[in-house]
Design an enzyme around this catalytic site. Structure first.
Site, PDB file in Angstrom:
ATOM      1  CB  SER A  15      -0.933  -0.013   1.200  1.00 53.13           C
ATOM      2  OG  SER A  15      -0.202  -0.197   2.393  1.00 53.13           O
ATOM      3  CD  GLU A  17       0.856   7.720   5.187  1.00 55.21           C
ATOM      4  OE1 GLU A  17       0.599   6.685   5.818  1.00 55.21           O
ATOM      5  OE2 GLU A  17       1.399   8.719   5.700  1.00 55.21           O
ATOM      6  CB  THR A  48      -1.735  12.137   5.601  1.00 57.43           C
ATOM      7  OG1 THR A  48      -1.353  13.211   4.750  1.00 57.43           O
ATOM      8  CG2 THR A  48      -0.756  10.980   5.456  1.00 57.43           C
ATOM      9  CB  ALA A  51      -1.823  20.397  11.123  1.00 55.93           C
ATOM     10  CG  HIS A  77      -4.353   8.896   6.991  1.00 54.99           C
ATOM     11  ND1 HIS A  77      -3.071   8.823   7.479  1.00 54.99           N
ATOM     12  CD2 HIS A  77      -4.403   7.978   5.987  1.00 54.99           C
ATOM     13  CE1 HIS A  77      -2.383   7.911   6.814  1.00 54.99           C
ATOM     14  NE2 HIS A  77      -3.169   7.388   5.888  1.00 54.99           N
ATOM     15  CG  ASP A 109       2.092  14.873  15.630  1.00 56.14           C
ATOM     16  OD1 ASP A 109       2.193  14.017  16.535  1.00 56.14           O
ATOM     17  OD2 ASP A 109       2.569  14.729  14.493  1.00 56.14           O
ATOM     18  CB  ALA A 127      -6.435   7.441  18.248  1.00 56.99           C
ATOM     19  CD  GLN A 179       6.099   7.317  12.757  1.00 58.37           C
ATOM     20  OE1 GLN A 179       6.087   7.282  11.513  1.00 58.37           O
ATOM     21  NE2 GLN A 179       5.536   8.274  13.456  1.00 58.37           N
ATOM     22  CG  PHE A 219      10.381  12.825   7.979  1.00 55.99           C
ATOM     23  CD1 PHE A 219       9.763  14.061   8.054  1.00 55.99           C
ATOM     24  CD2 PHE A 219      10.303  12.115   6.800  1.00 55.99           C
ATOM     25  CE1 PHE A 219       9.089  14.593   6.974  1.00 55.99           C
ATOM     26  CE2 PHE A 219       9.629  12.636   5.706  1.00 55.99           C
ATOM     27  CZ  PHE A 219       9.028  13.875   5.794  1.00 55.99           C
ATOM     28  CG  HIS A 269       1.205   2.003   4.729  1.00 58.84           C
ATOM     29  ND1 HIS A 269       0.120   2.060   3.886  1.00 58.84           N
ATOM     30  CD2 HIS A 269       1.338   3.254   5.257  1.00 58.84           C
ATOM     31  CE1 HIS A 269      -0.390   3.284   3.900  1.00 58.84           C
ATOM     32  NE2 HIS A 269       0.338   4.029   4.717  1.00 58.84           N
TER      33      HIS A 269
HETATM   34  P1  FAD Z   1      -3.042   7.913  20.312  1.00 58.00           P
HETATM   35  O1  FAD Z   1      -3.211   6.497  19.995  1.00 58.00           O
HETATM   36  O2  FAD Z   1      -4.210   8.658  20.870  1.00 58.00           O
HETATM   37  O3  FAD Z   1      -1.791   8.061  21.304  1.00 58.00           O
HETATM   38  C1  FAD Z   1      -1.196   9.332  21.541  1.00 58.00           C
HETATM   39  C2  FAD Z   1      -0.387   9.281  22.828  1.00 58.00           C
HETATM   40  O4  FAD Z   1      -1.274   9.191  23.932  1.00 58.00           O
HETATM   41  C3  FAD Z   1       0.546   8.058  22.939  1.00 58.00           C
HETATM   42  O5  FAD Z   1       1.698   8.470  23.632  1.00 58.00           O
HETATM   43  C4  FAD Z   1      -0.256   7.077  23.771  1.00 58.00           C
HETATM   44  O6  FAD Z   1       0.575   6.173  24.500  1.00 58.00           O
HETATM   45  C5  FAD Z   1      -1.013   8.016  24.700  1.00 58.00           C
HETATM   46  N1  FAD Z   1      -2.322   7.502  25.110  1.00 58.00           N
HETATM   47  C6  FAD Z   1      -3.234   6.891  24.339  1.00 58.00           C
HETATM   48  N2  FAD Z   1      -4.325   6.587  25.074  1.00 58.00           N
HETATM   49  C7  FAD Z   1      -4.092   7.019  26.332  1.00 58.00           C
HETATM   50  C8  FAD Z   1      -4.824   7.007  27.548  1.00 58.00           C
HETATM   51  N3  FAD Z   1      -6.050   6.464  27.616  1.00 58.00           N
HETATM   52  N4  FAD Z   1      -4.258   7.568  28.672  1.00 58.00           N
HETATM   53  C9  FAD Z   1      -3.029   8.131  28.613  1.00 58.00           C
HETATM   54  N5  FAD Z   1      -2.280   8.163  27.491  1.00 58.00           N
HETATM   55  C10 FAD Z   1      -2.806   7.617  26.364  1.00 58.00           C
HETATM   56  N6  FAD Z   1      -0.803  12.657  11.823  1.00 58.00           N
HETATM   57  C11 FAD Z   1      -1.617  13.514  11.173  1.00 58.00           C
HETATM   58  O7  FAD Z   1      -1.765  14.664  11.613  1.00 58.00           O
HETATM   59  N7  FAD Z   1      -2.290  13.141  10.030  1.00 58.00           N
HETATM   60  C12 FAD Z   1      -2.182  11.897   9.501  1.00 58.00           C
HETATM   61  O8  FAD Z   1      -2.806  11.597   8.483  1.00 58.00           O
HETATM   62  C13 FAD Z   1      -1.313  10.959  10.163  1.00 58.00           C
HETATM   63  N8  FAD Z   1      -1.168   9.701   9.681  1.00 58.00           N
HETATM   64  C14 FAD Z   1      -0.382   8.809  10.371  1.00 58.00           C
HETATM   65  C15 FAD Z   1      -0.268   7.494   9.881  1.00 58.00           C
HETATM   66  C16 FAD Z   1       0.528   6.565  10.542  1.00 58.00           C
HETATM   67  C17 FAD Z   1       0.607   5.164  10.003  1.00 58.00           C
HETATM   68  C18 FAD Z   1       1.245   6.948  11.710  1.00 58.00           C
HETATM   69  C19 FAD Z   1       2.122   5.962  12.417  1.00 58.00           C
HETATM   70  C20 FAD Z   1       1.134   8.250  12.194  1.00 58.00           C
HETATM   71  C21 FAD Z   1       0.328   9.188  11.543  1.00 58.00           C
HETATM   72  N9  FAD Z   1       0.169  10.501  12.013  1.00 58.00           N
HETATM   73  C22 FAD Z   1      -0.630  11.388  11.354  1.00 58.00           C
HETATM   74  C23 FAD Z   1       0.900  10.946  13.223  1.00 58.00           C
HETATM   75  C24 FAD Z   1       0.044  10.792  14.502  1.00 58.00           C
HETATM   76  O9  FAD Z   1      -1.092  11.628  14.433  1.00 58.00           O
HETATM   77  C25 FAD Z   1       0.911  11.170  15.691  1.00 58.00           C
HETATM   78  O10 FAD Z   1       1.917  10.211  15.872  1.00 58.00           O
HETATM   79  C26 FAD Z   1       0.180  11.482  16.990  1.00 58.00           C
HETATM   80  O11 FAD Z   1       1.106  12.109  17.878  1.00 58.00           O
HETATM   81  C27 FAD Z   1      -0.402  10.260  17.721  1.00 58.00           C
HETATM   82  O12 FAD Z   1      -1.503   9.783  17.086  1.00 58.00           O
HETATM   83  P2  FAD Z   1      -2.158   8.376  17.549  1.00 58.00           P
HETATM   84  O13 FAD Z   1      -3.384   8.189  16.760  1.00 58.00           O
HETATM   85  O14 FAD Z   1      -1.141   7.320  17.554  1.00 58.00           O
HETATM   86  O15 FAD Z   1      -2.554   8.769  19.075  1.00 58.00           O
END
Ligand code: FAD
Length: 290
Positions: A15, A17, A48, A51, A77, A109, A127, A179, A219, A269
């Protein structure tokens, strides 16, 4: 097609991205890249979510266009950043209306200038909360999410991160994408720990061929991925020769992918950065061997 149905170690899917460009010229160039990559028969492509600003609408427009005009399954996304739940519902409804079947659910982020992630009033902090929302609202999407073989940059420990990942998956995720990483040992160790923690969904490795060393350093500083010492030294040596950087990046990623495939990953991916040549070279080399 639901992506969970094409993630299969006996027939792994590739796939690609992309990110939504800011300009119309960028969109035209991206659509050319998609055309160039289409003959490689990707299992799906993804776009993706920015922001903020106009590129967010472009994500919806691009996945719709790609799916309708190329027949390639296209995943959008979606992040929690700056959105209330009503706004998120609205985006999800637009995706459903466009017959998009797969969404990668992310927190996103913290916006520039903010150290920690703060949800807007009426929005979501993690998330996991957005996944739960999508499931409660009864959308029929196949949902993916992000995971971090080396740990998420904000997490206190890899154990905490894994616990949070388990909660996110249990809330209704069908698969996760990692990641980027440059050392497969991180991926294999992560998968082992995830399985032990009871995370049983497919874990798709995310691979980014290095094509520009400064860009990769930027990055990796942001996302916390490690560049192995040997690769870093090799890159340092050729960093002023753009073609040699690409060759080295492609060779490294190809070797990574060969090992991942040999050890039974469900798919790979590719973070393409909207360019086709490096990904084309790698996938062609992998197909030639199979
Ligand atoms: P989460 O899963 O919510 O986790 C974020 C942080 O919070 C982690 O440190 C986790 O350990 C912690 N956490 C989670 N749940 C809890 C809880 N209940 N209590 C306390 N701590 C908790 N960014 C973009 O802006 N746009 C994109 O399209 C995009 N695509 C991506 C695609 C991939 C494959 C990857 C790997 C990353 C992508 N990102 C994107 C980056 C991503 O948004 C960031 O890495 C962001 O900081 C974390 O997102 P997440 O969904 O993993 O967050």
């Amino acid at each position: 097609m639901k992506i969970r149905n094409c993630l299969n170690p006996s027939q792994p899917c590739f796939s690609f991205e992309f990110f939504p460009p800011k300009t119309d010229a960028g969109v035209a160039s991206l659509l050319r890249t998609v055309e160039e990559l289409a003959p490689l028969n990707p299992g799906f492509v993804s776009v993706t979510y920015g922001a903020g600003g106009s590129t967010r609408d472009r994500t919806v427009e691009l996945v719709t266009h790609i799916k309708q005009h190329t027949g390639i399954e296209a995943m959008a996304h979606l992040t929690c950043v700056g959105h209330t739940r009503d706004e998120l519902r609205d985006v999800l409804r637009r995706l459903a209306a466009a017959r998009i079947e797969n969404v990668l659910i992310l927190r996103g982020d913290p916006p520039q200038g903010q150290q920690t992630f703060e949800p807007v009033p009426g929005g979501f902090r993690y998330a996991e909360e957005l996944v739960r929302f999508v499931r409660e609202e009864d959308f029929n999407f196949c949902l993916g999410g992000a995971c971090y073989p080396e740990g998420h940059v904000e997490t206190a420990s890899r154990e905490d991160d894994l616990r949070h990942l388990k909660a996110k998956v249990d809330a209704g995720m069908d698969f996760v994408v990692t990641q980027l990483f440059f050392d497969n040992a991180f991926y294999f160790d992560f998968v082992e720990r995830a399985r032990r923690a009871g995370i049983n969904v497919p874990i798709v490795p995310g691979i980014m061929p290095i094509t520009n060393y400064e860009q990769v350093q930027r990055f990796t500083r942001m996302c916390g991925a490690t560049v192995p010492m040997r690769l870093a030294l090799q890159m340092e040596r050729v960093k002023d020769q753009p073609d040699a950087v690409v060759q080295l990046g492609v060779a490294h990623a190809t070797v990574q992918c060969m090992e991942l495939l040999a050890r039974g990953v469900p798919g790979i991916h590719f973070y393409t950065l909207n360019k086709s040549p490096a990904t084309r070279m790698i996938v062609s080399a992998l197909r030639a061997r199979s």
